[in-house]
Design an enzyme around this catalytic site. Sequence first.
Site, mmCIF file in Angstrom:
data_model
loop_
_atom_site.group_PDB
_atom_site.id
_atom_site.type_symbol
_atom_site.label_atom_id
_atom_site.label_comp_id
_atom_site.label_asym_id
_atom_site.label_seq_id
_atom_site.Cartn_x
_atom_site.Cartn_y
_atom_site.Cartn_z
ATOM 1 N N GLY A 66 1.007 -4.438 7.344
ATOM 2 C CA GLY A 66 1.109 -5.868 7.635
ATOM 3 C C GLY A 66 0.670 -6.192 9.051
ATOM 4 O O GLY A 66 -0.062 -7.162 9.283
ATOM 5 N N GLY A 87 6.065 -6.753 2.355
ATOM 6 C CA GLY A 87 6.103 -5.683 3.358
ATOM 7 C C GLY A 87 5.450 -6.143 4.645
ATOM 8 O O GLY A 87 4.908 -5.341 5.412
ATOM 9 N N ARG A 111 -13.207 6.434 2.353
ATOM 10 C CA ARG A 111 -13.091 7.813 2.856
ATOM 11 C C ARG A 111 -14.162 8.699 2.234
ATOM 12 O O ARG A 111 -14.760 9.551 2.905
ATOM 13 C CB ARG A 111 -11.705 8.363 2.507
ATOM 14 C CG ARG A 111 -10.587 7.759 3.328
ATOM 15 C CD ARG A 111 -9.232 8.071 2.713
ATOM 16 N NE ARG A 111 -8.135 7.681 3.573
ATOM 17 C CZ ARG A 111 -6.861 7.621 3.168
ATOM 18 N NH1 ARG A 111 -6.552 7.911 1.916
ATOM 19 N NH2 ARG A 111 -5.909 7.272 4.010
ATOM 20 N N ASN A 131 11.283 1.567 -6.938
ATOM 21 C CA ASN A 131 10.103 0.697 -6.963
ATOM 22 C C ASN A 131 9.978 -0.056 -8.284
ATOM 23 O O ASN A 131 9.467 -1.166 -8.323
ATOM 24 C CB ASN A 131 8.840 1.498 -6.648
ATOM 25 C CG ASN A 131 8.733 1.793 -5.157
ATOM 26 O OD1 ASN A 131 8.874 0.885 -4.348
ATOM 27 N ND2 ASN A 131 8.526 3.033 -4.808
ATOM 28 N N HIS A 181 -4.437 6.168 -7.717
ATOM 29 C CA HIS A 181 -4.516 6.350 -6.272
ATOM 30 C C HIS A 181 -3.436 7.350 -5.912
ATOM 31 O O HIS A 181 -2.266 7.020 -5.850
ATOM 32 C CB HIS A 181 -4.275 5.039 -5.528
ATOM 33 C CG HIS A 181 -3.972 5.306 -4.087
ATOM 34 N ND1 HIS A 181 -4.947 5.496 -3.162
ATOM 35 C CD2 HIS A 181 -2.808 5.501 -3.450
ATOM 36 C CE1 HIS A 181 -4.389 5.782 -2.002
ATOM 37 N NE2 HIS A 181 -3.089 5.795 -2.147
ATOM 38 N N GLY A 239 5.850 -4.513 8.002
ATOM 39 C CA GLY A 239 5.495 -3.100 8.089
ATOM 40 C C GLY A 239 4.199 -2.856 8.851
ATOM 41 O O GLY A 239 3.593 -3.774 9.411
ATOM 42 N N VAL A 282 -0.824 -2.612 -3.318
ATOM 43 C CA VAL A 282 -1.173 -1.571 -2.352
ATOM 44 C C VAL A 282 -0.042 -0.552 -2.225
ATOM 45 O O VAL A 282 -0.276 0.650 -2.113
ATOM 46 C CB VAL A 282 -1.481 -2.212 -0.984
ATOM 47 C CG1 VAL A 282 -1.796 -1.148 0.072
ATOM 48 C CG2 VAL A 282 -2.637 -3.197 -1.114
ATOM 49 N N GLY A 283 1.189 -1.041 -2.245
ATOM 50 C CA GLY A 283 2.360 -0.164 -2.086
ATOM 51 C C GLY A 283 2.377 0.919 -3.140
ATOM 52 O O GLY A 283 2.197 0.649 -4.332
ATOM 53 N N ASN A 284 2.573 2.136 -2.719
ATOM 54 C CA ASN A 284 2.505 3.273 -3.641
ATOM 55 C C ASN A 284 3.815 3.529 -4.373
ATOM 56 O O ASN A 284 4.867 3.237 -3.831
ATOM 57 C CB ASN A 284 2.099 4.525 -2.851
ATOM 58 C CG ASN A 284 0.606 4.539 -2.616
ATOM 59 O OD1 ASN A 284 -0.167 4.129 -3.480
ATOM 60 N ND2 ASN A 284 0.209 4.996 -1.440
ATOM 61 N N ASP A 339 -9.793 5.027 -0.547
ATOM 62 C CA ASP A 339 -10.328 6.313 -1.006
ATOM 63 C C ASP A 339 -11.854 6.254 -1.137
ATOM 64 O O ASP A 339 -12.553 7.201 -0.810
ATOM 65 C CB ASP A 339 -9.674 6.688 -2.337
ATOM 66 C CG ASP A 339 -8.170 6.578 -2.254
ATOM 67 O OD1 ASP A 339 -7.585 7.337 -1.476
ATOM 68 O OD2 ASP A 339 -7.584 5.704 -2.929
HETATM 69 P P1 NAI Z 1 5.914 0.546 6.289
HETATM 70 O O1 NAI Z 1 7.078 1.411 5.940
HETATM 71 O O2 NAI Z 1 5.468 0.450 7.701
HETATM 72 O O3 NAI Z 1 6.222 -0.947 5.820
HETATM 73 C C1 NAI Z 1 6.712 -1.228 4.543
HETATM 74 C C2 NAI Z 1 7.377 -2.584 4.623
HETATM 75 O O4 NAI Z 1 7.745 -2.947 3.299
HETATM 76 C C3 NAI Z 1 8.645 -2.595 5.468
HETATM 77 O O5 NAI Z 1 8.603 -3.690 6.365
HETATM 78 C C4 NAI Z 1 9.750 -2.745 4.429
HETATM 79 O O6 NAI Z 1 10.859 -3.452 4.922
HETATM 80 C C5 NAI Z 1 9.008 -3.527 3.352
HETATM 81 N N1 NAI Z 1 9.641 -3.511 2.043
HETATM 82 C C6 NAI Z 1 10.355 -2.524 1.458
HETATM 83 N N2 NAI Z 1 10.826 -2.924 0.280
HETATM 84 C C7 NAI Z 1 10.399 -4.188 0.108
HETATM 85 C C8 NAI Z 1 10.589 -5.164 -0.907
HETATM 86 N N3 NAI Z 1 11.346 -4.892 -1.974
HETATM 87 N N4 NAI Z 1 10.009 -6.361 -0.766
HETATM 88 C C9 NAI Z 1 9.289 -6.662 0.320
HETATM 89 N N5 NAI Z 1 9.093 -5.793 1.331
HETATM 90 C C10 NAI Z 1 9.634 -4.583 1.220
HETATM 91 O O7 NAI Z 1 4.743 1.005 5.329
HETATM 92 P P2 NAI Z 1 3.167 0.711 5.440
HETATM 93 O O8 NAI Z 1 2.538 1.753 6.293
HETATM 94 O O9 NAI Z 1 2.944 -0.711 5.791
HETATM 95 O O10 NAI Z 1 2.712 1.013 3.945
HETATM 96 C C11 NAI Z 1 3.136 0.191 2.883
HETATM 97 C C12 NAI Z 1 2.819 0.853 1.546
HETATM 98 O O11 NAI Z 1 1.419 0.975 1.371
HETATM 99 C C13 NAI Z 1 3.376 2.251 1.363
HETATM 100 O O12 NAI Z 1 3.923 2.327 0.059
HETATM 101 C C14 NAI Z 1 2.170 3.131 1.429
HETATM 102 O O13 NAI Z 1 2.335 4.314 0.673
HETATM 103 C C15 NAI Z 1 1.137 2.245 0.821
HETATM 104 N N6 NAI Z 1 -0.259 2.594 1.114
HETATM 105 C C16 NAI Z 1 -1.170 2.479 0.093
HETATM 106 C C17 NAI Z 1 -2.491 2.772 0.303
HETATM 107 C C18 NAI Z 1 -3.470 2.643 -0.825
HETATM 108 O O14 NAI Z 1 -4.600 3.039 -0.638
HETATM 109 N N7 NAI Z 1 -3.128 2.122 -1.988
HETATM 110 C C19 NAI Z 1 -2.970 3.213 1.610
HETATM 111 C C20 NAI Z 1 -1.964 3.272 2.615
HETATM 112 C C21 NAI Z 1 -0.648 2.976 2.363
#
Ligand code: NAI
Length: 314
Positions: A17, A11, A162, A105, A187, A14, A129-131, A159
């Site tokens: 990143g 990601g 926070r 996912n 999470h 994103g 990290v990805g949810n 969390d």
């Molecule tokens: P974003 O939507 O800006 O970026 C996500 C990126 O992942 C995009 O560039 C997309 O093309 C890419 N992506 C999608 N499928 C993919 C795959 N199969 N392989 C590689 N890349 C792929 O999202 P953001 O803001 O960067 O957040 C990413 C994730 O982190 C989200 O799932 C969000 O819910 C999660 N998150 C988790 C937190 C935690 O505390 N665990 C805190 C904040 C966000």
Amino acid sequence: SNAPIRVAVTGAAGAIGYSLLFRIGTGELFGPNQPVILHLIDIEPALPALQGVTMELDDCAYPLLKGIVATANLDEGFKGVNWALLVGSVSRKAGMERKDLLGINGKIFTGQGQAIQKNAASGVRILVVGNPCNTNCLIAMNNAPEVPRERWYAMTRLDENRARLQLSRKAGVDITAVSNVAVWGNHSATQYPDFYNARINSKPVTDVIQDETWLKNEFIPTVQQRGTAVIKARGAGSAASAANAIIDSVHSIVRPTPAGDWHSLCVCSDGSYGIEKGIICGFPVRSNGSKTEIVQGLSINEFSKRGLMPRSMS
Ligand code: NAI
């Protein structure tokens, strides 16, 4: 040795990143003497954007950044990596059911788990990290049975941070006075930030903040809903603070935990506290700098018990 550490970030094109990569470039993740090579992984449609990020990383002329691999190919992306930060995932869009999301996912993290096992360096460690990060981590881990379970982590550190902020504000103390914050469970909005075992200036939080109504009815929901509050205010999810928590998480794994403290991290349950063995769950965790362990022997009252178990796993 001064061989570069290879860090994969999925990601990578994103929002998280964009905050994370530049901090890794400066050396924040592994220190000012440790060169790194970044493996930037994203999906095919995001490759033009990823190219732009690569150009900007190049233009930073970071002395510690010894190379960049930017790819949508998982074999290439995870080749020889020492760390895999799995940030990319598909988040829920309007009209999407929860089960659709888990299906999408599920496929992503199945493929990534397999590719990690096949390609990564032998000591690879993985932070998801990805949810939904617990579930995604569990799927990837179960698809990489040769990578030891103690090397799989999912992130609850945002969390924790926070929660520490809320407690410090309420008590009117510096953020550094708040320690021992465990975030149990998933999470997600069902996480449990455990104030009973947390401390302020080494004293139980409940001695310093003598207001259990606030702790139960305001503190917990505020922490649980902080992500949603940020989305409402900013029109976009937490990104810089999430990137910061990724760096904190890795530090807490590779650096010894200060005596008496712990941090929040999802690890594979060994059955501690009655939590089902083999699932990925938020625990209080300590590290000796190379190995992490779940902190044992914390007292869990009836109120906490209800918060401990991961929910909405199906
Ligand atoms: P974003 O939507 O800006 O970026 C996500 C990126 O992942 C995009 O560039 C997309 O093309 C890419 N992506 C999608 N499928 C993919 C795959 N199969 N392989 C590689 N890349 C792929 O999202 P953001 O803001 O960067 O957040 C990413 C994730 O982190 C989200 O799932 C969000 O819910 C999660 N998150 C988790 C937190 C935690 O505390 N665990 C805190 C904040 C966000």
